[in-house]
Design a protein around this motif. Structure first.
Motif, PDB file in Angstrom:
ATOM      1  N   ARG A   1       0.839  -1.199   0.000  1.00 46.31           N
ATOM      2  CA  ARG A   1       0.000   0.000   0.000  1.00 46.31           C
ATOM      3  C   ARG A   1       0.879   1.257   0.000  1.00 46.31           C
ATOM      4  O   ARG A   1       0.643   2.203  -0.757  1.00 46.31           O
ATOM      5  N   ALA A   2       1.917   1.264   0.859  1.00 42.90           N
ATOM      6  CA  ALA A   2       2.827   2.412   0.912  1.00 42.90           C
ATOM      7  C   ALA A   2       3.564   2.578  -0.411  1.00 42.90           C
ATOM      8  O   ALA A   2       3.758   3.702  -0.889  1.00 42.90           O
ATOM      9  N   ARG A   3       3.975   1.474  -1.014  1.00 48.06           N
ATOM     10  CA  ARG A   3       4.708   1.533  -2.276  1.00 48.06           C
ATOM     11  C   ARG A   3       3.854   2.143  -3.384  1.00 48.06           C
ATOM     12  O   ARG A   3       4.307   2.989  -4.158  1.00 48.06           O
ATOM     13  N   ARG A   4       2.599   1.741  -3.446  1.00 50.42           N
ATOM     14  CA  ARG A   4       1.705   2.275  -4.478  1.00 50.42           C
ATOM     15  C   ARG A   4       1.409   3.753  -4.235  1.00 50.42           C
ATOM     16  O   ARG A   4       1.385   4.551  -5.176  1.00 50.42           O
ATOM     17  N   LEU A   5       1.166   4.105  -2.977  1.00 52.08           N
ATOM     18  CA  LEU A   5       0.868   5.494  -2.642  1.00 52.08           C
ATOM     19  C   LEU A   5       2.082   6.382  -2.914  1.00 52.08           C
ATOM     20  O   LEU A   5       1.976   7.444  -3.545  1.00 52.08           O
ATOM     21  N   PHE A   6       3.247   5.931  -2.456  1.00 48.53           N
ATOM     22  CA  PHE A   6       4.471   6.685  -2.674  1.00 48.53           C
ATOM     23  C   PHE A   6       4.744   6.827  -4.179  1.00 48.53           C
ATOM     24  O   PHE A   6       5.112   7.896  -4.658  1.00 48.53           O
ATOM     25  N   GLY A   7       4.555   5.734  -4.911  1.00 46.57           N
ATOM     26  CA  GLY A   7       4.809   5.765  -6.348  1.00 46.57           C
ATOM     27  C   GLY A   7       3.918   6.762  -7.063  1.00 46.57           C
ATOM     28  O   GLY A   7       4.371   7.471  -7.973  1.00 46.57           O
ATOM     29  N   MET A   8       2.651   6.838  -6.650  1.00 45.78           N
ATOM     30  CA  MET A   8       1.743   7.787  -7.287  1.00 45.78           C
ATOM     31  C   MET A   8       2.194   9.221  -7.017  1.00 45.78           C
ATOM     32  O   MET A   8       2.284  10.044  -7.944  1.00 45.78           O
ATOM     33  N   PHE A   9       2.495   9.535  -5.750  1.00 43.88           N
ATOM     34  CA  PHE A   9       2.946  10.884  -5.427  1.00 43.88           C
ATOM     35  C   PHE A   9       4.258  11.205  -6.137  1.00 43.88           C
ATOM     36  O   PHE A   9       4.453  12.315  -6.644  1.00 43.88           O
ATOM     37  N   TYR A  10       5.168  10.256  -6.169  1.00 38.56           N
ATOM     38  CA  TYR A  10       6.460  10.486  -6.800  1.00 38.56           C
ATOM     39  C   TYR A  10       6.280  10.807  -8.277  1.00 38.56           C
ATOM     40  O   TYR A  10       6.853  11.781  -8.795  1.00 38.56           O
ATOM     41  N   GLU A  11       5.480  10.002  -8.973  1.00 37.88           N
ATOM     42  CA  GLU A  11       5.282  10.213 -10.410  1.00 37.88           C
ATOM     43  C   GLU A  11       4.624  11.565 -10.684  1.00 37.88           C
ATOM     44  O   GLU A  11       4.986  12.269 -11.634  1.00 37.88           O
ATOM     45  N   VAL A  12       3.648  11.928  -9.859  1.00 36.87           N
ATOM     46  CA  VAL A  12       2.926  13.181 -10.080  1.00 36.87           C
ATOM     47  C   VAL A  12       3.820  14.387  -9.787  1.00 36.87           C
ATOM     48  O   VAL A  12       3.924  15.323 -10.593  1.00 36.87           O
ATOM     49  N   PHE A  13       4.512  14.369  -8.636  1.00 43.79           N
ATOM     50  CA  PHE A  13       5.312  15.521  -8.240  1.00 43.79           C
ATOM     51  C   PHE A  13       6.578  15.650  -9.081  1.00 43.79           C
ATOM     52  O   PHE A  13       7.006  16.763  -9.405  1.00 43.79           O
ATOM     53  N   ALA A  14       7.200  14.531  -9.426  1.00 36.08           N
ATOM     54  CA  ALA A  14       8.470  14.589 -10.157  1.00 36.08           C
ATOM     55  C   ALA A  14       8.301  15.190 -11.545  1.00 36.08           C
ATOM     56  O   ALA A  14       9.262  15.738 -12.104  1.00 36.08           O
ATOM     57  N   GLN A  15       7.094  15.123 -12.119  1.00 36.44           N
ATOM     58  CA  GLN A  15       6.887  15.701 -13.445  1.00 36.44           C
ATOM     59  C   GLN A  15       7.047  17.216 -13.451  1.00 36.44           C
ATOM     60  O   GLN A  15       7.217  17.824 -14.505  1.00 36.44           O
ATOM     61  N   ARG A  16       7.007  17.838 -12.263  1.00 36.42           N
ATOM     62  CA  ARG A  16       7.168  19.291 -12.207  1.00 36.42           C
ATOM     63  C   ARG A  16       8.634  19.698 -12.386  1.00 36.42           C
ATOM     64  O   ARG A  16       8.947  20.885 -12.349  1.00 36.42           O
ATOM     65  N   GLY A  17       9.513  18.737 -12.572  1.00 32.11           N
ATOM     66  CA  GLY A  17      10.897  19.034 -12.904  1.00 32.11           C
ATOM     67  C   GLY A  17      11.228  18.717 -14.346  1.00 32.11           C
ATOM     68  O   GLY A  17      12.398  18.609 -14.702  1.00 32.11           O
ATOM     69  N   THR A  18      10.195  18.553 -15.187  1.00 34.19           N
ATOM     70  CA  THR A  18      10.394  18.204 -16.590  1.00 34.19           C
ATOM     71  C   THR A  18       9.930  19.347 -17.493  1.00 34.19           C
ATOM     72  O   THR A  18       9.421  20.364 -17.022  1.00 34.19           O
ATOM     73  N   ALA A  19      10.065  19.137 -18.797  1.00 33.78           N
ATOM     74  CA  ALA A  19       9.634  20.148 -19.759  1.00 33.78           C
ATOM     75  C   ALA A  19       8.119  20.343 -19.758  1.00 33.78           C
ATOM     76  O   ALA A  19       7.622  21.351 -20.269  1.00 33.78           O
ATOM     77  N   PHE A  20       7.377  19.400 -19.176  1.00 39.70           N
ATOM     78  CA  PHE A  20       5.920  19.531 -19.105  1.00 39.70           C
ATOM     79  C   PHE A  20       5.470  20.402 -17.932  1.00 39.70           C
ATOM     80  O   PHE A  20       4.280  20.697 -17.809  1.00 39.70           O
ATOM     81  N   ALA A  21       6.385  20.796 -17.061  1.00 37.90           N
ATOM     82  CA  ALA A  21       6.009  21.490 -15.829  1.00 37.90           C
ATOM     83  C   ALA A  21       5.220  22.777 -16.078  1.00 37.90           C
ATOM     84  O   ALA A  21       4.196  23.004 -15.413  1.00 37.90           O
ATOM     85  N   PRO A  22       5.626  23.655 -17.003  1.00 37.83           N
ATOM     86  CA  PRO A  22       4.828  24.878 -17.206  1.00 37.83           C
ATOM     87  C   PRO A  22       3.392  24.589 -17.620  1.00 37.83           C
ATOM     88  O   PRO A  22       2.459  25.244 -17.139  1.00 37.83           O
ATOM     89  N   SER A  23       3.208  23.624 -18.512  1.00 36.68           N
ATOM     90  CA  SER A  23       1.850  23.285 -18.947  1.00 36.68           C
ATOM     91  C   SER A  23       1.033  22.722 -17.793  1.00 36.68           C
ATOM     92  O   SER A  23      -0.151  23.050 -17.629  1.00 36.68           O
ATOM     93  N   LEU A  24       1.640  21.885 -16.968  1.00 36.79           N
ATOM     94  CA  LEU A  24       0.927  21.327 -15.824  1.00 36.79           C
ATOM     95  C   LEU A  24       0.551  22.426 -14.829  1.00 36.79           C
ATOM     96  O   LEU A  24      -0.561  22.434 -14.295  1.00 36.79           O
ATOM     97  N   ALA A  25       1.471  23.350 -14.590  1.00 34.59           N
ATOM     98  CA  ALA A  25       1.170  24.460 -13.682  1.00 34.59           C
ATOM     99  C   ALA A  25       0.042  25.327 -14.242  1.00 34.59           C
ATOM    100  O   ALA A  25      -0.815  25.819 -13.489  1.00 34.59           O
ATOM    101  N   ALA A  26       0.027  25.508 -15.559  1.00 31.94           N
ATOM    102  CA  ALA A  26      -1.049  26.282 -16.182  1.00 31.94           C
ATOM    103  C   ALA A  26      -2.389  25.601 -15.997  1.00 31.94           C
ATOM    104  O   ALA A  26      -3.402  26.252 -15.700  1.00 31.94           O
ATOM    105  N   HIS A  27      -2.424  24.284 -16.161  1.00 28.62           N
ATOM    106  CA  HIS A  27      -3.681  23.555 -15.972  1.00 28.62           C
ATOM    107  C   HIS A  27      -4.105  23.554 -14.501  1.00 28.62           C
ATOM    108  O   HIS A  27      -5.306  23.593 -14.205  1.00 28.62           O
TER     109      HIS A  27
END
Length: 432
Positions: free
Chosen positions: A92-118
Protein backbone atom coordinates in the motif's frame (compact mmCIF):
# COMPACT_ATOMS: atom_id res chain seq x y z
CA UNK A 1 13.43 -26.65 12.95
CA UNK A 2 16.56 -24.57 13.52
CA UNK A 3 17.01 -24.12 9.77
CA UNK A 4 13.38 -23.02 9.45
CA UNK A 5 13.84 -20.41 12.17
CA UNK A 6 17.04 -19.19 10.52
CA UNK A 7 15.16 -18.87 7.23
CA UNK A 8 12.29 -16.93 8.81
CA UNK A 9 14.71 -14.70 10.75
CA UNK A 10 16.47 -13.79 7.51
CA UNK A 11 13.10 -13.03 5.87
CA UNK A 12 12.07 -10.81 8.78
CA UNK A 13 15.47 -9.07 8.78
CA UNK A 14 15.05 -8.30 5.10
CA UNK A 15 11.57 -6.97 5.78
CA UNK A 16 12.86 -4.62 8.49
CA UNK A 17 15.16 -2.91 6.00
CA UNK A 18 12.16 -1.87 3.90
CA UNK A 19 9.97 -0.45 6.65
CA UNK A 20 10.76 3.25 6.37
CA UNK A 21 11.98 3.49 2.79
CA UNK A 22 8.69 4.97 1.57
CA UNK A 23 7.60 7.07 4.51
CA UNK A 24 8.21 10.64 3.32
CA UNK A 25 8.33 12.67 0.12
CA UNK A 26 9.59 16.20 -0.53
CA UNK A 27 10.74 18.42 -3.37
CA UNK A 28 14.38 17.36 -3.13
CA UNK A 29 13.48 13.68 -2.97
CA UNK A 30 11.55 13.84 -6.25
CA UNK A 31 14.33 15.85 -7.88
CA UNK A 32 12.74 19.31 -7.98
CA UNK A 33 15.29 22.12 -8.20
CA UNK A 34 14.75 25.69 -6.96
CA UNK A 35 13.93 26.81 -10.50
CA UNK A 36 11.20 24.13 -10.70
CA UNK A 37 9.32 25.31 -7.62
CA UNK A 38 7.15 27.94 -9.39
CA UNK A 39 5.56 25.01 -11.24
CA UNK A 40 5.31 22.69 -8.24
CA UNK A 41 2.23 21.79 -6.20
CA UNK A 42 1.82 23.77 -3.00
CA UNK A 43 3.42 22.93 0.32
CA UNK A 44 0.01 21.82 1.53
CA UNK A 45 -0.07 19.18 -1.21
CA UNK A 46 3.29 17.84 -0.02
CA UNK A 47 1.98 17.87 3.55
CA UNK A 48 -1.18 16.00 2.56
CA UNK A 49 0.89 13.38 0.75
CA UNK A 50 3.21 12.95 3.73
CA UNK A 51 0.29 12.77 6.13
CA UNK A 52 -1.23 9.94 4.13
CA UNK A 53 2.12 8.14 3.89
CA UNK A 54 2.67 8.59 7.66
CA UNK A 55 -0.65 6.87 8.43
CA UNK A 56 0.31 3.92 6.28
CA UNK A 57 3.75 3.82 7.85
CA UNK A 58 2.14 3.74 11.30
CA UNK A 59 0.16 0.68 10.27
CA UNK A 60 3.36 -0.91 8.96
CA UNK A 61 5.11 -0.29 12.28
CA UNK A 62 2.20 -1.75 14.22
CA UNK A 63 2.07 -4.88 12.07
CA UNK A 64 5.83 -5.33 12.30
CA UNK A 65 5.79 -4.95 16.08
CA UNK A 66 3.18 -7.74 16.26
CA UNK A 67 5.29 -9.90 13.96
CA UNK A 68 8.48 -9.36 15.95
CA UNK A 69 6.85 -10.20 19.29
CA UNK A 70 7.73 -13.84 20.20
CA UNK A 71 7.62 -14.99 16.62
CA UNK A 72 9.95 -17.94 17.43
CA UNK A 73 7.23 -19.49 19.62
CA UNK A 74 4.45 -19.29 17.00
CA UNK A 75 3.51 -21.89 14.39
CA UNK A 76 5.34 -21.22 11.13
CA UNK A 77 2.11 -20.67 9.19
CA UNK A 78 1.08 -17.98 11.65
CA UNK A 79 4.45 -16.29 11.18
CA UNK A 80 4.01 -16.36 7.40
CA UNK A 81 0.58 -14.79 7.76
CA UNK A 82 2.00 -12.04 10.00
CA UNK A 83 4.74 -11.39 7.45
CA UNK A 84 2.13 -11.22 4.69
CA UNK A 85 0.19 -8.60 6.69
CA UNK A 86 3.30 -6.42 6.89
CA UNK A 87 3.88 -6.97 3.15
CA UNK A 88 0.32 -5.86 2.43
CA UNK A 89 0.85 -2.52 4.16
CA UNK A 90 4.23 -2.13 2.44
CA UNK A 91 2.52 -2.70 -0.88
CA UNK A 92 0.00 0.00 0.00
CA UNK A 93 2.83 2.41 0.91
CA UNK A 94 4.71 1.53 -2.28
CA UNK A 95 1.71 2.27 -4.48
CA UNK A 96 0.87 5.49 -2.64
CA UNK A 97 4.47 6.68 -2.67
CA UNK A 98 4.81 5.76 -6.35
CA UNK A 99 1.74 7.79 -7.29
CA UNK A 100 2.95 10.88 -5.43
CA UNK A 101 6.46 10.49 -6.80
CA UNK A 102 5.28 10.21 -10.41
CA UNK A 103 2.93 13.18 -10.08
CA UNK A 104 5.31 15.52 -8.24
CA UNK A 105 8.47 14.59 -10.16
CA UNK A 106 6.89 15.70 -13.45
CA UNK A 107 7.17 19.29 -12.21
CA UNK A 108 10.90 19.03 -12.90
CA UNK A 109 10.39 18.20 -16.59
CA UNK A 110 9.63 20.15 -19.76
CA UNK A 111 5.92 19.53 -19.10
CA UNK A 112 6.01 21.49 -15.83
CA UNK A 113 4.83 24.88 -17.21
CA UNK A 114 1.85 23.28 -18.95
CA UNK A 115 0.93 21.33 -15.82
CA UNK A 116 1.17 24.46 -13.68
CA UNK A 117 -1.05 26.28 -16.18
CA UNK A 118 -3.68 23.55 -15.97
CA UNK A 119 -3.48 23.69 -12.17
CA UNK A 120 -4.31 27.39 -12.43
CA UNK A 121 -7.30 26.69 -14.67
CA UNK A 122 -8.64 24.06 -12.26
CA UNK A 123 -8.17 26.36 -9.27
CA UNK A 124 -10.02 29.15 -11.06
CA UNK A 125 -13.02 26.87 -11.64
CA UNK A 126 -13.31 26.47 -7.88
CA UNK A 127 -12.76 30.19 -7.39
CA UNK A 128 -15.66 30.95 -9.74
CA UNK A 129 -18.01 29.10 -7.39
CA UNK A 130 -16.52 30.73 -4.29
CA UNK A 131 -17.19 34.16 -5.81
CA UNK A 132 -20.77 33.38 -6.89
CA UNK A 133 -21.67 31.37 -3.77
CA UNK A 134 -19.10 32.28 -1.07
CA UNK A 135 -20.16 29.72 1.56
CA UNK A 136 -21.00 26.81 -0.68
CA UNK A 137 -17.70 25.00 0.03
CA UNK A 138 -17.15 24.09 3.65
CA UNK A 139 -13.73 25.58 4.32
CA UNK A 140 -10.54 25.48 2.23
CA UNK A 141 -9.96 22.66 -0.22
CA UNK A 142 -6.71 21.48 -1.74
CA UNK A 143 -6.91 22.33 -5.42
CA UNK A 144 -6.58 19.60 -8.08
CA UNK A 145 -3.11 18.65 -9.25
CA UNK A 146 -2.50 17.71 -12.89
CA UNK A 147 -0.10 15.13 -14.25
CA UNK A 148 0.76 13.54 -17.58
CA UNK A 149 0.02 9.92 -18.41
CA UNK A 150 -0.82 7.71 -21.37
CA UNK A 151 -4.44 7.38 -22.41
CA UNK A 152 -6.71 8.78 -25.09
CA UNK A 153 -8.67 11.22 -22.98
CA UNK A 154 -8.19 13.23 -19.79
CA UNK A 155 -9.51 11.60 -16.64
CA UNK A 156 -9.78 12.42 -12.97
CA UNK A 157 -9.41 10.75 -9.59
CA UNK A 158 -11.68 12.57 -7.18
CA UNK A 159 -10.85 13.67 -3.65
CA UNK A 160 -11.42 11.00 -1.01
CA UNK A 161 -12.25 8.20 -3.46
CA UNK A 162 -10.81 4.80 -2.58
CA UNK A 163 -8.56 3.78 -5.44
CA UNK A 164 -8.02 0.16 -6.44
CA UNK A 165 -4.52 1.06 -7.63
CA UNK A 166 -3.80 2.05 -3.99
CA UNK A 167 -5.42 -1.06 -2.48
CA UNK A 168 -8.39 1.01 -1.35
CA UNK A 169 -6.40 3.92 0.09
CA UNK A 170 -8.38 7.18 -0.37
CA UNK A 171 -7.08 9.91 -2.64
CA UNK A 172 -6.06 12.99 -0.56
CA UNK A 173 -6.63 15.60 -3.29
CA UNK A 174 -8.05 15.56 -6.83
CA UNK A 175 -5.72 14.36 -9.56
CA UNK A 176 -6.41 15.14 -13.21
CA UNK A 177 -4.69 13.06 -15.85
CA UNK A 178 -3.69 14.80 -19.06
CA UNK A 179 -2.59 12.59 -21.97
CA UNK A 180 0.90 13.34 -23.19
CA UNK A 181 -0.33 14.94 -26.42
CA UNK A 182 -3.24 16.92 -24.92
CA UNK A 183 -1.35 19.43 -22.80
CA UNK A 184 -2.46 22.38 -24.94
CA UNK A 185 -4.49 24.91 -22.92
CA UNK A 186 -7.45 25.08 -25.34
CA UNK A 187 -8.74 21.59 -24.56
CA UNK A 188 -12.33 22.16 -23.38
CA UNK A 189 -12.51 18.57 -22.19
CA UNK A 190 -10.20 19.63 -19.35
CA UNK A 191 -13.02 21.81 -17.97
CA UNK A 192 -15.22 18.70 -18.12
CA UNK A 193 -12.76 16.82 -15.90
CA UNK A 194 -12.58 19.66 -13.40
CA UNK A 195 -16.39 19.65 -13.31
CA UNK A 196 -16.38 16.02 -12.14
CA UNK A 197 -14.39 17.14 -9.10
CA UNK A 198 -16.71 20.08 -8.53
CA UNK A 199 -19.74 17.80 -8.51
CA UNK A 200 -18.10 15.52 -5.98
CA UNK A 201 -16.86 18.33 -3.71
CA UNK A 202 -20.26 20.07 -3.86
CA UNK A 203 -21.84 16.88 -2.51
CA UNK A 204 -24.57 16.63 -5.15
CA UNK A 205 -23.58 13.33 -6.75
CA UNK A 206 -26.49 11.28 -5.40
CA UNK A 207 -28.96 14.17 -5.18
CA UNK A 208 -28.44 14.87 -8.86
CA UNK A 209 -28.87 11.24 -9.88
CA UNK A 210 -32.09 10.82 -7.96
CA UNK A 211 -33.50 14.01 -9.46
CA UNK A 212 -32.71 12.83 -13.00
CA UNK A 213 -34.30 9.43 -12.34
CA UNK A 214 -37.48 11.06 -11.02
CA UNK A 215 -37.66 13.54 -13.88
CA UNK A 216 -37.21 11.01 -16.67
CA UNK A 217 -39.47 8.42 -15.08
CA UNK A 218 -42.15 11.02 -14.48
CA UNK A 219 -41.99 12.24 -18.05
CA UNK A 220 -41.41 9.06 -20.06
CA UNK A 221 -42.82 6.40 -17.71
CA UNK A 222 -40.12 4.13 -19.08
CA UNK A 223 -37.72 2.35 -16.66
CA UNK A 224 -35.25 1.74 -19.49
CA UNK A 225 -34.92 5.43 -20.30
CA UNK A 226 -34.74 6.35 -16.63
CA UNK A 227 -31.93 3.85 -16.04
CA UNK A 228 -29.97 5.10 -19.06
CA UNK A 229 -30.13 8.77 -18.09
CA UNK A 230 -29.48 7.79 -14.49
CA UNK A 231 -26.20 6.18 -15.56
CA UNK A 232 -25.36 9.17 -17.72
CA UNK A 233 -26.02 11.85 -15.09
CA UNK A 234 -22.37 12.35 -14.05
CA UNK A 235 -21.11 12.90 -17.58
CA UNK A 236 -24.03 15.13 -18.51
CA UNK A 237 -23.40 17.22 -15.39
CA UNK A 238 -19.72 17.59 -16.31
CA UNK A 239 -20.60 18.60 -19.88
CA UNK A 240 -23.11 21.23 -18.77
CA UNK A 241 -20.82 22.56 -16.04
CA UNK A 242 -17.99 22.82 -18.59
CA UNK A 243 -20.21 25.10 -20.69
CA UNK A 244 -20.92 27.25 -17.63
CA UNK A 245 -17.18 27.43 -16.98
CA UNK A 246 -16.14 28.16 -20.56
CA UNK A 247 -19.19 29.20 -22.56
CA UNK A 248 -20.05 28.15 -26.13
CA UNK A 249 -16.40 27.43 -26.93
CA UNK A 250 -16.55 24.58 -24.41
CA UNK A 251 -19.48 23.04 -26.29
CA UNK A 252 -17.58 23.26 -29.58
CA UNK A 253 -14.50 21.80 -27.91
CA UNK A 254 -16.46 18.86 -26.55
CA UNK A 255 -18.00 18.26 -29.99
CA UNK A 256 -14.49 18.28 -31.44
CA UNK A 257 -13.52 15.61 -28.90
CA UNK A 258 -16.61 13.51 -29.69
CA UNK A 259 -16.37 13.67 -33.50
CA UNK A 260 -15.36 10.21 -34.75
CA UNK A 261 -16.31 8.05 -37.74
CA UNK A 262 -20.04 7.44 -37.88
CA UNK A 263 -20.03 3.84 -36.57
CA UNK A 264 -18.50 4.93 -33.27
CA UNK A 265 -20.50 8.13 -32.82
CA UNK A 266 -23.78 6.36 -33.55
CA UNK A 267 -23.12 3.33 -31.33
CA UNK A 268 -24.86 3.09 -27.97
CA UNK A 269 -22.94 1.20 -25.27
CA UNK A 270 -25.38 -0.63 -22.96
CA UNK A 271 -24.52 -0.02 -19.32
CA UNK A 272 -22.02 2.73 -20.17
CA UNK A 273 -21.61 5.86 -18.07
CA UNK A 274 -21.02 8.13 -21.07
CA UNK A 275 -23.95 9.31 -23.18
CA UNK A 276 -24.02 8.08 -26.75
CA UNK A 277 -21.86 10.64 -28.58
CA UNK A 278 -24.49 11.47 -31.18
CA UNK A 279 -27.05 12.42 -28.52
CA UNK A 280 -24.46 14.06 -26.30
CA UNK A 281 -23.99 16.98 -28.67
CA UNK A 282 -27.76 17.57 -28.64
CA UNK A 283 -27.45 17.98 -24.86
CA UNK A 284 -24.67 20.53 -25.39
CA UNK A 285 -26.74 22.46 -27.94
CA UNK A 286 -29.75 22.51 -25.62
CA UNK A 287 -27.60 23.95 -22.85
CA UNK A 288 -26.44 26.73 -25.17
CA UNK A 289 -30.06 27.49 -26.03
CA UNK A 290 -31.04 27.69 -22.36
CA UNK A 291 -28.17 30.08 -21.68
CA UNK A 292 -29.32 32.40 -24.47
CA UNK A 293 -26.75 31.34 -27.07
CA UNK A 294 -29.38 30.00 -29.46
CA UNK A 295 -27.47 30.88 -32.60
CA UNK A 296 -24.35 29.04 -31.39
CA UNK A 297 -26.45 26.00 -30.48
CA UNK A 298 -28.13 26.00 -33.89
CA UNK A 299 -24.78 26.21 -35.70
CA UNK A 300 -23.42 23.36 -33.60
CA UNK A 301 -26.37 21.12 -34.47
CA UNK A 302 -26.16 22.08 -38.13
CA UNK A 303 -22.52 20.94 -38.26
CA UNK A 304 -23.32 17.79 -36.28
CA UNK A 305 -26.24 16.83 -38.51
CA UNK A 306 -24.05 17.35 -41.57
CA UNK A 307 -21.47 14.96 -40.16
CA UNK A 308 -23.92 12.28 -39.00
CA UNK A 309 -27.10 10.92 -40.54
CA UNK A 310 -28.61 8.26 -38.29
CA UNK A 311 -31.37 7.16 -40.68
CA UNK A 312 -31.65 3.40 -40.71
CA UNK A 313 -29.10 2.87 -37.95
CA UNK A 314 -29.73 0.10 -35.45
CA UNK A 315 -26.85 1.13 -33.19
CA UNK A 316 -28.94 3.38 -30.91
CA UNK A 317 -32.10 1.94 -29.28
CA UNK A 318 -35.21 3.39 -30.98
CA UNK A 319 -36.64 4.45 -27.61
CA UNK A 320 -33.58 6.63 -26.98
CA UNK A 321 -33.78 8.27 -30.40
CA UNK A 322 -37.52 8.88 -30.45
CA UNK A 323 -37.63 10.28 -26.90
CA UNK A 324 -34.58 12.56 -27.26
CA UNK A 325 -36.42 15.68 -28.51
CA UNK A 326 -38.67 15.56 -25.44
CA UNK A 327 -36.25 14.27 -22.77
CA UNK A 328 -33.08 16.19 -23.58
CA UNK A 329 -34.56 19.61 -22.65
CA UNK A 330 -35.94 18.12 -19.43
CA UNK A 331 -32.64 16.51 -18.45
CA UNK A 332 -30.71 19.73 -19.14
CA UNK A 333 -33.26 21.69 -17.12
CA UNK A 334 -33.07 19.23 -14.23
CA UNK A 335 -29.29 19.12 -13.98
CA UNK A 336 -28.41 22.75 -14.65
CA UNK A 337 -31.43 24.85 -13.71
CA UNK A 338 -33.25 23.10 -10.86
CA UNK A 339 -32.26 23.93 -7.29
CA UNK A 340 -30.48 21.47 -5.00
CA UNK A 341 -30.46 21.22 -1.22
CA UNK A 342 -26.68 20.80 -1.15
CA UNK A 343 -26.33 23.98 -3.21
CA UNK A 344 -28.30 25.93 -0.59
CA UNK A 345 -31.39 25.87 -2.82
CA UNK A 346 -29.46 27.30 -5.78
CA UNK A 347 -29.06 25.72 -9.20
CA UNK A 348 -25.84 24.85 -10.98
CA UNK A 349 -26.38 27.82 -13.32
CA UNK A 350 -26.60 30.08 -10.26
CA UNK A 351 -23.29 29.07 -8.69
CA UNK A 352 -21.37 29.06 -12.02
CA UNK A 353 -22.92 32.02 -13.83
CA UNK A 354 -22.07 32.62 -17.47
CA UNK A 355 -23.60 35.31 -19.67
CA UNK A 356 -23.22 37.34 -22.83
CA UNK A 357 -20.69 39.70 -21.23
CA UNK A 358 -18.44 36.77 -20.43
CA UNK A 359 -18.64 35.56 -24.02
CA UNK A 360 -17.81 39.02 -25.34
CA UNK A 361 -14.76 39.21 -23.07
CA UNK A 362 -13.65 35.78 -24.27
CA UNK A 363 -13.99 36.85 -27.92
CA UNK A 364 -11.96 39.97 -27.18
CA UNK A 365 -9.39 37.77 -25.43
CA UNK A 366 -9.09 35.62 -28.55
CA UNK A 367 -8.33 38.74 -30.58
CA UNK A 368 -5.69 39.78 -28.08
CA UNK A 369 -4.06 36.34 -28.17
CA UNK A 370 -3.87 36.52 -31.97
CA UNK A 371 -2.16 39.91 -31.62
CA UNK A 372 0.32 38.57 -29.08
CA UNK A 373 -1.14 40.53 -26.15
CA UNK A 374 -2.08 39.42 -22.64
CA UNK A 375 -5.79 38.95 -21.96
CA UNK A 376 -6.30 39.31 -18.17
CA UNK A 377 -9.15 36.79 -18.55
CA UNK A 378 -9.95 34.37 -15.74
CA UNK A 379 -7.98 31.17 -16.48
CA UNK A 380 -11.13 29.16 -17.22
CA UNK A 381 -12.18 31.72 -19.84
CA UNK A 382 -8.68 31.83 -21.27
CA UNK A 383 -9.22 28.19 -22.34
CA UNK A 384 -12.14 29.33 -24.51
CA UNK A 385 -10.28 32.36 -25.87
CA UNK A 386 -7.45 30.05 -26.92
CA UNK A 387 -9.99 27.77 -28.61
CA UNK A 388 -11.35 30.67 -30.68
CA UNK A 389 -7.85 31.93 -31.50
CA UNK A 390 -6.88 28.47 -32.74
CA UNK A 391 -10.09 28.20 -34.75
CA UNK A 392 -9.47 31.53 -36.47
CA UNK A 393 -6.03 30.38 -37.60
CA UNK A 394 -4.32 33.75 -37.15
CA UNK A 395 -1.66 32.37 -34.81
CA UNK A 396 0.41 29.19 -34.99
CA UNK A 397 -0.69 26.53 -32.48
CA UNK A 398 2.76 26.27 -30.88
CA UNK A 399 2.98 30.02 -30.44
CA UNK A 400 -0.55 30.16 -29.05
CA UNK A 401 0.15 27.40 -26.51
CA UNK A 402 3.34 29.14 -25.37
CA UNK A 403 1.53 32.47 -24.96
CA UNK A 404 -1.38 31.04 -22.96
CA UNK A 405 0.80 28.85 -20.74
CA UNK A 406 3.12 31.79 -20.14
CA UNK A 407 0.25 34.05 -19.13
CA UNK A 408 -1.21 31.47 -16.75
CA UNK A 409 2.11 30.62 -15.12
CA UNK A 410 3.08 34.27 -14.76
CA UNK A 411 -0.18 34.97 -12.92
CA UNK A 412 0.25 32.12 -10.44
CA UNK A 413 0.87 33.43 -6.91
CA UNK A 414 4.36 32.80 -5.62
CA UNK A 415 4.65 29.84 -3.29
CA UNK A 416 5.30 31.03 0.28
CA UNK A 417 7.92 28.44 1.11
CA UNK A 418 9.61 25.54 -0.55
CA UNK A 419 8.64 22.29 1.18
CA UNK A 420 11.46 21.46 3.52
CA UNK A 421 12.97 18.01 3.66
CA UNK A 422 11.23 16.24 6.54
CA UNK A 423 13.03 14.82 9.50
CA UNK A 424 14.10 11.27 8.81
CA UNK A 425 11.95 8.79 10.72
CA UNK A 426 13.46 6.50 13.29
CA UNK A 427 14.17 3.08 11.86
CA UNK A 428 12.80 0.01 13.60
CA UNK A 429 15.45 -2.23 15.01
CA UNK A 430 14.97 -5.97 14.84
CA UNK A 431 15.65 -7.83 18.05
CA UNK A 432 18.28 -10.46 17.69
Amino acid sequence: MLSTQRFLRAKINGLSARLTRLGRIDNAFVGLRPQDMPHAPSQRHFQAANSRLARVEQRIRGRFAELRRDWEQRPVQRVLVDIALVERELDRARRLFGMFYEVFAQRGTAFAPSLAAHDAIAEDCYQAIREAAPRIFDGPLLKPVCYMEHGYSPATMRRGVSLSRLLGEPNPFPLIRIPWDRDQPWQSVFLHEVAHNLQSDLGIWQENRQAVLRRVMGSARDPFLASVYGRWHKEIFADLAAILLGGPAAAWGMADFLAHPQPRTLTHRPGGAHPTAYLRVYLLAEMLRRLGFTQAGTRLLRVWQTLYRPQGTQRIPPALMSSAPRLIPEVVDEIAFQTRRNLAQSALADIIPFGQQDEEAIRDGARRLAEGSATALPPRHLVSAAHYALEQGHIAPQRLAKAVIGELVERRPALPNTPAAPEQPRRLALAA
